[in-house]
Scaffold this active site. Structure first.
Site, PDB file in Angstrom:
ATOM      1  N   ARG A 199      -1.168  -9.973  12.612  1.00  0.00           N
ATOM      2  CA  ARG A 199      -1.680  -9.031  11.600  1.00  0.00           C
ATOM      3  C   ARG A 199      -2.499  -9.641  10.610  1.00  0.00           C
ATOM      4  NH1 ARG A 199       3.845  -5.947  10.477  1.00  0.00           N
ATOM      5  NH2 ARG A 199       2.362  -4.608   8.886  1.00  0.00           N
ATOM      6  N   ARG A 214      10.803  -4.455   9.995  1.00  0.00           N
ATOM      7  CA  ARG A 214      10.293  -3.184  10.843  1.00  0.00           C
ATOM      8  C   ARG A 214      10.196  -3.890  12.384  1.00  0.00           C
ATOM      9  NH1 ARG A 214       5.857  -0.288   7.779  1.00  0.00           N
ATOM     10  NH2 ARG A 214       4.508  -1.404   9.053  1.00  0.00           N
ATOM     11  N   ARG A 244      11.693  -6.776   5.449  1.00  0.00           N
ATOM     12  CA  ARG A 244      11.698  -5.455   5.544  1.00  0.00           C
ATOM     13  C   ARG A 244      12.400  -5.033   7.181  1.00  0.00           C
ATOM     14  NH1 ARG A 244       6.098  -2.608   5.684  1.00  0.00           N
ATOM     15  NH2 ARG A 244       5.631  -3.972   7.230  1.00  0.00           N
ATOM     16  N   LYS A 281       0.888  -1.088  -0.089  1.00  0.00           N
ATOM     17  CA  LYS A 281       0.103   0.114  -0.132  1.00  0.00           C
ATOM     18  C   LYS A 281       0.829   1.263  -0.207  1.00  0.00           C
ATOM     19  CE  LYS A 281      -1.979  -1.494   3.832  1.00  0.00           C
ATOM     20  NZ  LYS A 281      -1.466  -2.861   4.007  1.00  0.00           N
ATOM     21  N   ARG A 318      -9.386   0.609   7.875  1.00  0.00           N
ATOM     22  CA  ARG A 318      -9.023  -0.612   8.076  1.00  0.00           C
ATOM     23  C   ARG A 318     -10.118  -1.487   8.904  1.00  0.00           C
ATOM     24  NH1 ARG A 318      -2.969   0.075   7.863  1.00  0.00           N
ATOM     25  NH2 ARG A 318      -1.909  -2.065   7.757  1.00  0.00           N
TER      26      ARG A 318
HETATM   27  P1  B4P Z   1       4.675  -1.713   2.049  1.00  0.00           P
HETATM   28  O1  B4P Z   1       4.461  -0.992   0.850  1.00  0.00           O
HETATM   29  O2  B4P Z   1       5.526  -1.206   3.335  1.00  0.00           O
HETATM   30  O3  B4P Z   1       3.341  -2.203   2.661  1.00  0.00           O
HETATM   31  P2  B4P Z   1       2.018  -1.919   3.276  1.00  0.00           P
HETATM   32  O4  B4P Z   1       0.853  -2.675   2.708  1.00  0.00           O
HETATM   33  O5  B4P Z   1       2.151  -0.327   3.291  1.00  0.00           O
HETATM   34  O6  B4P Z   1       2.303  -2.338   5.075  1.00  0.00           O
HETATM   35  P3  B4P Z   1       1.754  -2.570   6.300  1.00  0.00           P
HETATM   36  O7  B4P Z   1       0.226  -2.860   6.022  1.00  0.00           O
HETATM   37  O8  B4P Z   1       2.688  -3.474   6.727  1.00  0.00           O
HETATM   38  O9  B4P Z   1       1.845  -1.231   7.168  1.00  0.00           O
HETATM   39  P4  B4P Z   1       0.906  -0.084   7.619  1.00  0.00           P
HETATM   40  O10 B4P Z   1       2.044   1.146   7.746  1.00  0.00           O
HETATM   41  O11 B4P Z   1      -0.230   0.266   6.854  1.00  0.00           O
HETATM   42  O12 B4P Z   1       5.515  -2.784   1.591  1.00  0.00           O
HETATM   43  C1  B4P Z   1       6.080  -3.958   2.446  1.00  0.00           C
HETATM   44  C2  B4P Z   1       7.600  -4.136   2.247  1.00  0.00           C
HETATM   45  O13 B4P Z   1       7.388  -5.232   0.764  1.00  0.00           O
HETATM   46  C3  B4P Z   1       8.396  -3.168   1.862  1.00  0.00           C
HETATM   47  O14 B4P Z   1       9.803  -3.747   2.381  1.00  0.00           O
HETATM   48  C4  B4P Z   1       8.351  -2.993   0.256  1.00  0.00           C
HETATM   49  O15 B4P Z   1       9.694  -2.496  -0.106  1.00  0.00           O
HETATM   50  C5  B4P Z   1       8.439  -4.427  -0.121  1.00  0.00           C
HETATM   51  N1  B4P Z   1       7.451  -4.268  -1.245  1.00  0.00           N
HETATM   52  C6  B4P Z   1       6.433  -3.747  -1.640  1.00  0.00           C
HETATM   53  N2  B4P Z   1       5.894  -3.931  -3.147  1.00  0.00           N
HETATM   54  C7  B4P Z   1       6.823  -5.067  -3.367  1.00  0.00           C
HETATM   55  C8  B4P Z   1       6.788  -5.889  -4.704  1.00  0.00           C
HETATM   56  N3  B4P Z   1       5.781  -5.780  -5.571  1.00  0.00           N
HETATM   57  N4  B4P Z   1       7.799  -6.745  -4.676  1.00  0.00           N
HETATM   58  C9  B4P Z   1       8.571  -6.910  -3.816  1.00  0.00           C
HETATM   59  N5  B4P Z   1       8.605  -6.380  -2.668  1.00  0.00           N
HETATM   60  C10 B4P Z   1       7.881  -5.290  -2.323  1.00  0.00           C
HETATM   61  O16 B4P Z   1       0.504  -0.315   8.898  1.00  0.00           O
HETATM   62  C11 B4P Z   1       1.265  -0.747  10.151  1.00  0.00           C
HETATM   63  C12 B4P Z   1       0.453  -1.022  11.268  1.00  0.00           C
HETATM   64  O17 B4P Z   1       0.002   0.279  11.842  1.00  0.00           O
HETATM   65  C13 B4P Z   1      -0.698  -1.757  11.503  1.00  0.00           C
HETATM   66  O18 B4P Z   1      -0.230  -3.188  11.914  1.00  0.00           O
HETATM   67  C14 B4P Z   1      -1.541  -1.217  12.494  1.00  0.00           C
HETATM   68  O19 B4P Z   1      -1.087  -1.729  13.818  1.00  0.00           O
HETATM   69  C15 B4P Z   1      -1.421   0.214  12.428  1.00  0.00           C
HETATM   70  N6  B4P Z   1      -2.595   1.001  11.633  1.00  0.00           N
HETATM   71  C16 B4P Z   1      -1.920   1.619  10.435  1.00  0.00           C
HETATM   72  N7  B4P Z   1      -3.195   2.064   9.934  1.00  0.00           N
HETATM   73  C17 B4P Z   1      -4.275   1.887  10.897  1.00  0.00           C
HETATM   74  C18 B4P Z   1      -5.701   2.110  10.901  1.00  0.00           C
HETATM   75  N8  B4P Z   1      -6.406   2.469   9.796  1.00  0.00           N
HETATM   76  N9  B4P Z   1      -6.361   1.391  11.924  1.00  0.00           N
HETATM   77  C19 B4P Z   1      -5.873   0.591  12.753  1.00  0.00           C
HETATM   78  N10 B4P Z   1      -4.382   0.422  12.787  1.00  0.00           N
HETATM   79  C20 B4P Z   1      -3.535   0.862  11.841  1.00  0.00           C
END
Ligand code: B4P
Length: 202
Positions: free
Chosen positions: A156, A145, A143, A29, A104
Protein backbone atom coordinates in the site's frame (compact mmCIF):
# COMPACT_ATOMS: atom_id res chain seq x y z
CA UNK A 1 -13.57 37.07 6.31
CA UNK A 2 -14.28 37.57 10.03
CA UNK A 3 -11.94 35.65 12.40
CA UNK A 4 -14.91 33.87 13.97
CA UNK A 5 -15.97 32.46 10.60
CA UNK A 6 -15.14 28.93 11.73
CA UNK A 7 -16.74 29.12 15.16
CA UNK A 8 -19.38 26.38 14.91
CA UNK A 9 -21.74 28.21 17.27
CA UNK A 10 -21.59 31.51 15.42
CA UNK A 11 -21.32 30.08 11.93
CA UNK A 12 -21.90 26.37 11.43
CA UNK A 13 -21.37 26.54 7.66
CA UNK A 14 -17.99 27.66 6.39
CA UNK A 15 -16.70 28.62 2.98
CA UNK A 16 -15.04 25.19 2.91
CA UNK A 17 -17.73 23.03 1.45
CA UNK A 18 -15.70 20.53 -0.52
CA UNK A 19 -12.47 19.29 1.01
CA UNK A 20 -10.29 16.37 -0.05
CA UNK A 21 -8.24 14.40 2.50
CA UNK A 22 -5.05 12.98 1.00
CA UNK A 23 -2.37 10.98 2.76
CA UNK A 24 -0.58 7.66 2.99
CA UNK A 25 -2.22 4.59 4.56
CA UNK A 26 -2.84 5.14 8.26
CA UNK A 27 -2.22 8.89 8.15
CA UNK A 28 -5.63 9.42 9.75
CA UNK A 29 -7.74 10.56 6.81
CA UNK A 30 -10.79 8.77 8.19
CA UNK A 31 -10.07 9.76 11.80
CA UNK A 32 -9.70 13.45 10.97
CA UNK A 33 -12.46 13.60 8.36
CA UNK A 34 -14.93 12.35 10.98
CA UNK A 35 -13.88 15.08 13.39
CA UNK A 36 -14.08 17.75 10.71
CA UNK A 37 -17.49 16.49 9.66
CA UNK A 38 -18.81 17.10 13.18
CA UNK A 39 -17.15 20.50 13.23
CA UNK A 40 -18.23 21.78 9.81
CA UNK A 41 -21.56 19.94 9.58
CA UNK A 42 -21.00 18.64 6.07
CA UNK A 43 -21.30 15.14 4.61
CA UNK A 44 -18.39 12.68 4.65
CA UNK A 45 -17.57 10.23 1.87
CA UNK A 46 -14.87 7.64 2.55
CA UNK A 47 -14.24 5.54 -0.55
CA UNK A 48 -12.40 2.99 1.63
CA UNK A 49 -15.41 2.68 3.93
CA UNK A 50 -17.86 2.49 1.00
CA UNK A 51 -15.79 -0.28 -0.59
CA UNK A 52 -15.52 -2.22 2.70
CA UNK A 53 -19.31 -2.00 3.11
CA UNK A 54 -19.74 -3.41 -0.41
CA UNK A 55 -17.31 -6.24 0.42
CA UNK A 56 -19.25 -7.11 3.60
CA UNK A 57 -22.56 -7.01 1.70
CA UNK A 58 -20.97 -9.27 -0.95
CA UNK A 59 -22.30 -7.15 -3.84
CA UNK A 60 -20.79 -7.42 -7.34
CA UNK A 61 -18.88 -4.19 -6.63
CA UNK A 62 -17.66 -5.58 -3.32
CA UNK A 63 -16.42 -8.81 -4.86
CA UNK A 64 -14.56 -6.83 -7.52
CA UNK A 65 -13.03 -4.43 -4.93
CA UNK A 66 -12.04 -7.22 -2.55
CA UNK A 67 -9.70 -8.79 -5.13
CA UNK A 68 -7.61 -5.59 -5.11
CA UNK A 69 -7.92 -4.46 -1.48
CA UNK A 70 -6.67 -7.71 0.02
CA UNK A 71 -3.47 -7.41 -2.05
CA UNK A 72 -2.94 -3.79 -0.97
CA UNK A 73 -3.69 -2.56 -4.49
CA UNK A 74 -5.85 0.37 -5.43
CA UNK A 75 -9.30 -0.51 -6.72
CA UNK A 76 -9.66 0.37 -10.47
CA UNK A 77 -10.45 4.02 -11.14
CA UNK A 78 -13.76 3.40 -12.90
CA UNK A 79 -15.08 1.29 -9.99
CA UNK A 80 -14.19 3.93 -7.38
CA UNK A 81 -15.41 6.78 -9.55
CA UNK A 82 -18.78 5.07 -9.88
CA UNK A 83 -19.08 5.02 -6.07
CA UNK A 84 -18.31 8.75 -5.85
CA UNK A 85 -20.51 9.83 -8.77
CA UNK A 86 -23.45 7.98 -7.20
CA UNK A 87 -22.93 9.42 -3.71
CA UNK A 88 -22.20 13.03 -4.68
CA UNK A 89 -25.76 13.56 -5.92
CA UNK A 90 -27.26 12.57 -2.54
CA UNK A 91 -29.13 15.39 -0.84
CA UNK A 92 -26.74 15.64 2.13
CA UNK A 93 -23.72 16.02 -0.19
CA UNK A 94 -25.16 18.94 -2.11
CA UNK A 95 -24.22 21.70 0.38
CA UNK A 96 -20.77 20.20 0.98
CA UNK A 97 -18.76 17.02 1.43
CA UNK A 98 -15.44 15.78 2.82
CA UNK A 99 -13.81 13.38 0.37
CA UNK A 100 -11.75 10.96 2.43
CA UNK A 101 -9.28 8.88 0.41
CA UNK A 102 -10.55 10.08 -2.96
CA UNK A 103 -9.06 10.92 -5.40
CA UNK A 104 -6.03 8.62 -5.12
CA UNK A 105 -4.72 8.69 -8.69
CA UNK A 106 -4.26 11.43 -11.29
CA UNK A 107 -6.96 9.93 -13.60
CA UNK A 108 -9.38 9.93 -10.62
CA UNK A 109 -8.53 13.58 -9.92
CA UNK A 110 -9.07 14.54 -13.56
CA UNK A 111 -12.41 12.73 -13.76
CA UNK A 112 -13.39 14.32 -10.43
CA UNK A 113 -12.52 17.80 -11.76
CA UNK A 114 -14.71 17.22 -14.80
CA UNK A 115 -17.61 16.11 -12.60
CA UNK A 116 -17.23 19.09 -10.25
CA UNK A 117 -17.03 21.55 -13.17
CA UNK A 118 -20.20 20.03 -14.63
CA UNK A 119 -21.92 20.43 -11.26
CA UNK A 120 -20.44 23.94 -10.74
CA UNK A 121 -19.17 22.88 -7.30
CA UNK A 122 -15.38 23.40 -7.24
CA UNK A 123 -13.05 21.95 -4.62
CA UNK A 124 -12.17 24.45 -1.92
CA UNK A 125 -9.24 22.77 -0.21
CA UNK A 126 -7.04 19.69 -0.17
CA UNK A 127 -5.62 18.64 3.20
CA UNK A 128 -2.58 16.38 2.81
CA UNK A 129 -1.68 14.50 6.00
CA UNK A 130 1.81 13.15 6.44
CA UNK A 131 3.81 11.04 8.88
CA UNK A 132 6.83 8.75 8.68
CA UNK A 133 6.45 5.17 7.50
CA UNK A 134 7.42 3.55 10.85
CA UNK A 135 4.75 5.57 12.69
CA UNK A 136 2.13 4.71 10.08
CA UNK A 137 3.08 1.04 10.02
CA UNK A 138 2.73 0.79 13.80
CA UNK A 139 -0.73 2.37 13.66
CA UNK A 140 -1.89 0.01 10.91
CA UNK A 141 -0.54 -3.09 12.62
CA UNK A 142 -2.36 -2.18 15.82
CA UNK A 143 -5.58 -1.46 13.88
CA UNK A 144 -5.52 -4.98 12.43
CA UNK A 145 -7.95 -4.71 9.53
CA UNK A 146 -7.71 -7.55 6.93
CA UNK A 147 -5.62 -5.22 4.68
CA UNK A 148 -3.27 -4.33 7.57
CA UNK A 149 -0.85 -7.30 7.25
CA UNK A 150 2.89 -6.41 6.94
CA UNK A 151 3.23 -7.40 3.25
CA UNK A 152 -0.01 -5.69 2.30
CA UNK A 153 0.99 -2.55 4.19
CA UNK A 154 4.32 -2.41 2.31
CA UNK A 155 2.46 -2.74 -1.00
CA UNK A 156 0.00 0.00 0.00
CA UNK A 157 2.91 2.37 0.71
CA UNK A 158 4.42 1.51 -2.66
CA UNK A 159 1.14 2.21 -4.41
CA UNK A 160 0.78 5.47 -2.51
CA UNK A 161 4.24 6.69 -3.60
CA UNK A 162 3.65 5.69 -7.20
CA UNK A 163 0.03 6.62 -7.78
CA UNK A 164 -1.15 9.04 -5.11
CA UNK A 165 1.87 11.23 -4.28
CA UNK A 166 1.74 12.91 -7.75
CA UNK A 167 -1.54 14.45 -6.58
CA UNK A 168 0.40 16.69 -4.19
CA UNK A 169 1.83 18.59 -7.19
CA UNK A 170 -1.49 18.39 -9.02
CA UNK A 171 -3.27 20.29 -6.24
CA UNK A 172 -0.28 22.46 -5.30
CA UNK A 173 -0.34 23.88 -8.82
CA UNK A 174 -4.00 24.75 -8.32
CA UNK A 175 -3.16 26.62 -5.09
CA UNK A 176 -5.53 24.62 -2.87
CA UNK A 177 -3.10 22.23 -1.13
CA UNK A 178 -2.31 22.49 2.58
CA UNK A 179 0.13 19.95 4.08
CA UNK A 180 -0.33 19.02 7.72
CA UNK A 181 1.86 16.89 10.01
CA UNK A 182 -0.13 13.82 11.08
CA UNK A 183 2.10 12.69 13.97
CA UNK A 184 0.93 13.28 17.53
CA UNK A 185 -2.44 12.49 19.02
CA UNK A 186 -5.63 12.72 16.95
CA UNK A 187 -6.57 15.84 18.98
CA UNK A 188 -3.24 17.51 18.21
CA UNK A 189 -3.60 16.77 14.50
CA UNK A 190 -7.17 18.09 14.50
CA UNK A 191 -5.98 21.32 16.17
CA UNK A 192 -3.50 21.78 13.29
CA UNK A 193 -6.31 21.30 10.77
CA UNK A 194 -8.52 23.80 12.57
CA UNK A 195 -5.68 26.32 12.73
CA UNK A 196 -5.03 25.85 9.00
CA UNK A 197 -8.69 26.44 8.15
CA UNK A 198 -8.63 29.54 10.34
CA UNK A 199 -5.53 30.90 8.59
CA UNK A 200 -6.97 30.29 5.14
CA UNK A 201 -10.21 32.10 5.95
CA UNK A 202 -8.79 35.04 7.94
P1 B4P B 1 -7.34 5.94 9.69
O1 B4P B 1 -7.97 7.24 10.04
O2 B4P B 1 -8.25 4.76 9.51
O3 B4P B 1 -6.39 6.05 8.41
P2 B4P B 1 -6.70 6.30 6.88
O4 B4P B 1 -5.65 7.27 6.41
O5 B4P B 1 -8.14 6.72 6.67
O6 B4P B 1 -6.54 4.81 6.34
P3 B4P B 1 -6.33 4.04 5.03
O7 B4P B 1 -5.60 4.82 3.97
O8 B4P B 1 -5.65 2.81 5.56
O9 B4P B 1 -7.73 3.53 4.55
P4 B4P B 1 -8.81 3.75 3.42
O10 B4P B 1 -10.07 3.28 4.02
O11 B4P B 1 -8.81 5.15 2.87
O12 B4P B 1 -6.25 5.63 10.82
C1 B4P B 1 -5.51 4.42 10.83
C2 B4P B 1 -5.32 3.92 12.25
O13 B4P B 1 -4.50 4.84 12.97
C3 B4P B 1 -6.63 3.80 13.05
O14 B4P B 1 -6.54 2.68 13.87
C4 B4P B 1 -6.68 5.09 13.87
O15 B4P B 1 -7.39 4.92 15.08
C5 B4P B 1 -5.20 5.33 14.13
N1 B4P B 1 -4.86 6.75 14.21
C6 B4P B 1 -5.32 7.74 13.40
N2 B4P B 1 -4.77 8.92 13.75
C7 B4P B 1 -3.93 8.65 14.80
C8 B4P B 1 -3.05 9.44 15.60
N3 B4P B 1 -2.92 10.75 15.41
N4 B4P B 1 -2.32 8.82 16.57
C9 B4P B 1 -2.43 7.49 16.78
N5 B4P B 1 -3.25 6.69 16.08
C10 B4P B 1 -3.99 7.25 15.08
O16 B4P B 1 -8.38 2.78 2.19
C11 B4P B 1 -8.38 1.37 2.28
C12 B4P B 1 -8.23 0.72 0.90
O17 B4P B 1 -9.40 1.00 0.09
C13 B4P B 1 -7.07 1.19 0.03
O18 B4P B 1 -5.85 0.53 0.34
C14 B4P B 1 -7.59 0.82 -1.40
O19 B4P B 1 -7.42 -0.54 -1.67
C15 B4P B 1 -9.07 1.11 -1.30
N6 B4P B 1 -9.42 2.48 -1.77
C16 B4P B 1 -9.96 3.47 -1.00
N7 B4P B 1 -10.12 4.60 -1.72
C17 B4P B 1 -9.66 4.31 -2.98
C18 B4P B 1 -9.53 5.09 -4.16
N8 B4P B 1 -9.91 6.38 -4.22
N9 B4P B 1 -9.01 4.49 -5.26
C19 B4P B 1 -8.63 3.21 -5.23
N10 B4P B 1 -8.71 2.42 -4.14
C20 B4P B 1 -9.22 2.97 -3.00
Amino acid sequence: MAPDALNPVLRPLTPFMRIVFLGPPGSGKGTQAERLQDYLHVAHLSTGEALRRAVTANTALGREADRFMKLGHLVPDDVVFGVVAERIVDKDCIPGCLFDGFPRTVPQAEAFDRLLIERRTPLDLVIALDATEPVLTERLLSRGRPDDKPDTIRERFRQYAEQTEPLLDYYRERGILRQIGAEGTPDEVFERIRATLGRVTS
